[in-house]
Design a protein around this motif. Structure first.
Motif, PDB file in Angstrom:
ATOM      1  N   UNK B 287       0.842  -1.199   0.000  1.00  0.00           N
ATOM      2  CA  UNK B 287       0.000   0.000   0.000  1.00  0.00           C
ATOM      3  C   UNK B 287       0.873   1.243   0.000  1.00  0.00           C
ATOM      4  N   UNK B 288       1.979   1.155   0.693  1.00  0.00           N
ATOM      5  CA  UNK B 288       2.911   2.286   0.740  1.00  0.00           C
ATOM      6  C   UNK B 288       3.178   2.713   2.165  1.00  0.00           C
ATOM      7  N   UNK B 289       4.466   2.720   2.531  1.00  0.00           N
ATOM      8  CA  UNK B 289       4.854   3.226   3.839  1.00  0.00           C
ATOM      9  C   UNK B 289       4.513   4.712   3.879  1.00  0.00           C
ATOM     10  N   UNK B 290       4.224   5.197   5.050  1.00  0.00           N
ATOM     11  CA  UNK B 290       3.852   6.605   5.195  1.00  0.00           C
ATOM     12  C   UNK B 290       2.691   6.955   4.277  1.00  0.00           C
ATOM     13  N   UNK B 291       1.715   6.068   4.204  1.00  0.00           N
ATOM     14  CA  UNK B 291       0.533   6.377   3.417  1.00  0.00           C
ATOM     15  C   UNK B 291      -0.682   5.791   4.123  1.00  0.00           C
ATOM     16  N   UNK B 292      -1.553   6.664   4.621  1.00  0.00           N
ATOM     17  CA  UNK B 292      -2.722   6.195   5.367  1.00  0.00           C
ATOM     18  C   UNK B 292      -3.680   5.460   4.433  1.00  0.00           C
ATOM     19  N   UNK B 293      -3.951   6.065   3.255  1.00  0.00           N
ATOM     20  CA  UNK B 293      -4.919   5.446   2.356  1.00  0.00           C
ATOM     21  C   UNK B 293      -4.321   4.243   1.648  1.00  0.00           C
ATOM     22  N   UNK B 294      -3.021   4.144   1.654  1.00  0.00           N
ATOM     23  CA  UNK B 294      -2.370   2.966   1.102  1.00  0.00           C
ATOM     24  C   UNK B 294      -2.786   1.702   1.836  1.00  0.00           C
ATOM     25  N   UNK B 295      -3.139   1.851   3.116  1.00  0.00           N
ATOM     26  CA  UNK B 295      -3.568   0.685   3.891  1.00  0.00           C
ATOM     27  C   UNK B 295      -4.760   0.003   3.228  1.00  0.00           C
ATOM     28  N   UNK B 296      -5.670   0.813   2.674  1.00  0.00           N
ATOM     29  CA  UNK B 296      -6.845   0.246   2.015  1.00  0.00           C
ATOM     30  C   UNK B 296      -6.407  -0.555   0.793  1.00  0.00           C
ATOM     31  N   UNK B 297      -5.534   0.050  -0.016  1.00  0.00           N
ATOM     32  CA  UNK B 297      -5.075  -0.612  -1.231  1.00  0.00           C
ATOM     33  C   UNK B 297      -4.359  -1.909  -0.888  1.00  0.00           C
ATOM     34  N   UNK B 298      -3.474  -1.854   0.097  1.00  0.00           N
ATOM     35  CA  UNK B 298      -2.724  -3.037   0.501  1.00  0.00           C
ATOM     36  C   UNK B 298      -3.645  -4.138   0.997  1.00  0.00           C
ATOM     37  N   UNK B 299      -4.587  -3.746   1.869  1.00  0.00           N
ATOM     38  CA  UNK B 299      -5.523  -4.732   2.414  1.00  0.00           C
ATOM     39  C   UNK B 299      -6.364  -5.323   1.295  1.00  0.00           C
ATOM     40  N   UNK B 300      -6.772  -4.509   0.336  1.00  0.00           N
ATOM     41  CA  UNK B 300      -7.611  -4.991  -0.762  1.00  0.00           C
ATOM     42  C   UNK B 300      -6.842  -6.012  -1.598  1.00  0.00           C
ATOM     43  N   UNK B 301      -5.618  -5.687  -1.962  1.00  0.00           N
ATOM     44  CA  UNK B 301      -4.843  -6.604  -2.798  1.00  0.00           C
ATOM     45  C   UNK B 301      -4.682  -7.952  -2.105  1.00  0.00           C
ATOM     46  N   UNK B 302      -4.234  -7.905  -0.853  1.00  0.00           N
ATOM     47  CA  UNK B 302      -3.945  -9.154  -0.143  1.00  0.00           C
ATOM     48  C   UNK B 302      -5.208  -9.951   0.160  1.00  0.00           C
ATOM     49  N   UNK B 303      -6.331  -9.277   0.364  1.00  0.00           N
ATOM     50  CA  UNK B 303      -7.560 -10.004   0.680  1.00  0.00           C
ATOM     51  C   UNK B 303      -8.237 -10.553  -0.577  1.00  0.00           C
ATOM     52  N   UNK B 304      -8.193  -9.771  -1.668  1.00  0.00           N
ATOM     53  CA  UNK B 304      -8.850 -10.218  -2.897  1.00  0.00           C
ATOM     54  C   UNK B 304      -8.090 -11.351  -3.580  1.00  0.00           C
ATOM     55  N   UNK B 305      -6.778 -11.328  -3.406  1.00  0.00           N
ATOM     56  CA  UNK B 305      -5.951 -12.301  -4.117  1.00  0.00           C
ATOM     57  C   UNK B 305      -6.436 -13.747  -3.954  1.00  0.00           C
TER      58      UNK B 305
END
Ligand SMILES: Nc1ncnc2c1ncn2[C@@H]1O[C@H](COP(=O)(O)OP(=O)(O)OP(=O)(O)O)[C@@H](O)[C@H]1O
Ligand SMILES: [Mg+2]
Lengths: 266, 374
Positions: B287-305
């Protein structure tokens, strides 16, 4: 200039007093039995060859190292044993010989960190953008711009600190330390790496600090700068004080000449 | 005067517009979440991906990941222990709601409290730095897992806890609850309610965290990340600040775990192994270090996979058998994702995409280009 706070023969009480400070690193005495006083409103230079113990002395004064022996009295209070951030809050700020900015933060953010202990908003107020936190934030921004203006860096406010040219990084270190609103500012070789123009700018800034009531201790190898702006000079060699006096006295002191010649022959 | 007042109102109006404009990405995402149930059923029928169902989990992991990102991305304290706080939160809420009969929302509130408390208890590990801290928190995750498994008198060990009361709004029962767009009553109103409930919490957490990182506190966190000595010298109480971020991160992990338990209805210790810690860490990194909204992207990728991998056999008739056993090679996938992101997109997806849109710059880094020697 006629500043009353200029030292005039011990009429003032010392702002900072170091008493018999000693620090050894595995048998090597980096600082040995060093005592001195700094009077309010003065500019004191500390000089000495490489490895003389100047930076270590700063680390002792700011609580980064604990001295093996001795004490540091600031405004009548023994500050040995206090944490560095507590010492900063009392009014001692410093810059670093090897630049230690927050390179990934903008110039103004660097200065705003310096205002940290002048503001209160904690986790909860910050997260909820409480009105008091927002007021503080606005104040910090304004105050930081004012400080950047003193250092001539206001045009760079929104650039990353790490992207500044070297000379401006040094100035930003001074600005950031200034933001803590110190009574006394410890500068560790602020002119090293600066060109002649930047060095004279730095001298101007130090004068302005003194006019603002900030006492300055200056560790510096640039003798031109030291002799021009300091009221008193203290010379360290192998961790010990070998001379102390006015710039003119120091210039003629045979022990100082010897210490410097000795180091240059290396 | 009337004109002056009108001017003021106009100023307030334009300030509001500016606020909307500044947060347009957030707004778009909010609308996306809001209307998701409208199309999700049809998507489910066509490609067998149950968006609403999966997005509930994405929400849960987002909370855990944003907590870890505060600690690791902003304050620079690498932790491999987020799974431990998640597990403690899950068990706290599960036990309190299942065995002590507490309402679900009380269970979740106490999950936050217990995880935070545990965070305070183990905070001395923060004296360690870098790899040592990572190792110590990894140890923590293992210890917590072993305790969850072995304290059978409380946790029932590997049998797990089943029949955990399901997540719903306080003081309302799900039965009889109607959402206007659900035409078919056979559809799953509970699912939609949980979906909205979780995303309300997620949005609240994300907004609060993004306020936090842009404040005095956030600056002190980033400062101590970049130089502890300088941050101290600027008057930041570094060790206290680290502890506070750590506890906040633990609390968010506990919140996520509490919701998770009540969402799943069943938990066992094997859900909270170090794999969980590593997957949350992977979310933060991609999602990206130092990125609050990156958490959503990271969680989405890992959960959808895994869900997508599961769905593949339904798309193509002759998918290879090994594909279905995702959990067998999950570790390899995480590892690959981690390594590839670090090499090709070190600042993460969110930053990469925003660079692409705003600066028209490729989000990929060429790792073979020689860097200037510093
Ligand atoms: N952390 C440390 N561990 C061991 N020895 C140290 C440490 N810090 C400093 N020293 C030693 O103490 C002595 C004094 O070092 P210090 O950095 O204070 O000198 P200095 O006067 O600032 O020199 P320079 O002009 O090169 O900056 C040196 O011999 C140095 O090697
Ligand atoms: Mg030095």
């Amino acid at each position: 200039m006629s500043r009353e706070s200029r030292p005039d023969g011990g009429a003032n009480v010392a702002l900072l007093e170091a008493m018999s400070l000693t620090k050894t690193f595995g048998g090597l005495a980096a600082v040995k039995d060093v005592s001195f006083k700094v009077e309010s409103g003065s500019i004191k230079a500390i000089i000495g060859p490489n490895g003389a113990g100047k930076t270590t002395l700063y680390d002792l004064l700011t609580g980064i190292y604990l001295p093996d022996e001795g004490s540091v009295v600031f405004q009548g209070r023994d500050i040995v044993g206090l944490a560095t951030h507590e010492i900063t809050a009392l009014g001692i700020a410093r810059t670093f010989q090897t630049i230690r900015l927050f390179p990934e933060m903008t110039v103004i953010e660097n200065v705003m960190v310096g205002l940290h202990h002048h503001t209160r908003a904690g986790f909860v107020k910050s997260a909820f953008r409480a009105p008091s936190a927002m007021r503080e934030e606005a104040w910090m921004r304004e105050e930081s711009l004012r400080i950047l203006d003193i250092a001539g860096l206001e045009m760079q406010a929104d650039n990353l600190a790490g992207s500044l040219p070297f000379g401006q990084q040094r100035l930003l270190e001074v600005a950031r330390a200034l933001a803590t609103k110190p009574r006394i500012l410890l500068l560790d070789e602020p002119a090293s790496g600066l060109n002649a123009y930047e060095t004279s700018e730095l001298g101007e800034i130090i004068y302005r600090l003194r006019d603002m009531g900030v006492t300055v201790i200056l560790v510096e190898h640039d003798m031109g700068l030291v002799m021009r702006i300091s009221h008193e000079v203290l010379v360290l060699d192998y961790g010990e004080i070998i001379a102390e006096g006015t710039p003119d006295e120091i210039k003629g002191d045979p022990r100082v000449i010897e210490a410097y010649l000795g180091s240059e022959l290396d | 005067m009337a004109g002056e007042k009108g001017g003021k109102e106009a100023a307030a109006g334009s300030r509001f517009l500016a606020l909307l404009k500044r947060n347009r990405a957030l707004l778009i995402f909010f609308l996306f979440i809001l209307v998701m149930p409208l199309w999700a059923e049809n998507v489910y029928k066509t490609i067998s991906l149950d968006f609403v169902f999966i997005m509930r989990l994405v929400g849960v992991y987002t909370i855990a990941a944003v907590g870890l990102n505060l600690l690791m991305g902003y304050a620079g304290q690498v932790s491999l222990g987020q799974g431990a706080f998640f597990g403690i939160g899950a068990y706290t809420s599960a036990l309190l709601t299942l065995k002590a009969g507490f309402p679900v929302w009380v269970g979740i509130a106490l999950a936050i409290a217990v995880s935070a408390l545990f965070g305070i208890l183990v905070a001395p590990v923060l004296r360690l730095k870098g790899h040592y801290l990572a190792m110590a928190t990894l140890g923590l995750a293992i210890i917590v897992f072993v305790f969850l498994r072995e304290m059978t008198w409380l946790t029932e060990g590997n049998f797990g806890l089943s029949g955990i009361p399901s997540l719903n709004l306080p003081f309302t029962s799900i039965t009889g609850f109607d959402l206007p767009f659900i035409k078919d009553k056979a559809q799953r109103p509970e699912l939609y309610l949980q979906f909205y409930l979780i995303w309300i919490i997620v949005f609240a957490a994300l907004i609060l965290c993004s306020n936090l990182v842009r404040s005095r506190v956030g600056r002190s966190m980033r400062a101590l990340h970049q130089s502890e000595v300088a941050a101290e010298a600027m008057g930041v109480n570094v060790s206290a600040q680290k502890i506070k971020v750590f506890v906040l991160s633990a609390a968010l992990g506990g919140l996520a775990g509490g919701i998770y338990a009540n969402l799943q209805g069943y938990i066992d210790p094997n859900m909270f192994t170090i794999t969980l810690s590593i997957s949350v860490l992977t979310m933060v990194v991609i999602g990206g270090m130092e990125s609050i909204w990156g958490a959503v992207a990271g969680a989405a990728v890992i959960t959808f996979l895994p869900k997508m991998v599961e769905a593949i056999p339904k798309w193509v008739g002759d998918a290879p058998k090994w594909l279905e056993r995702y959990s067998n090679y999950e570790g390899i996938v995480f590892g690959l994702i981690l390594v590839l992101t670090m090499i090709f997109m070190p600042s993460g997806i969110t930053k990469g995409l925003s660079d692409l849109v705003r600066l028209r710059r490729s989000p990929f880094v060429n790792p073979f280009r020689r860097k200037a020697v510093e």
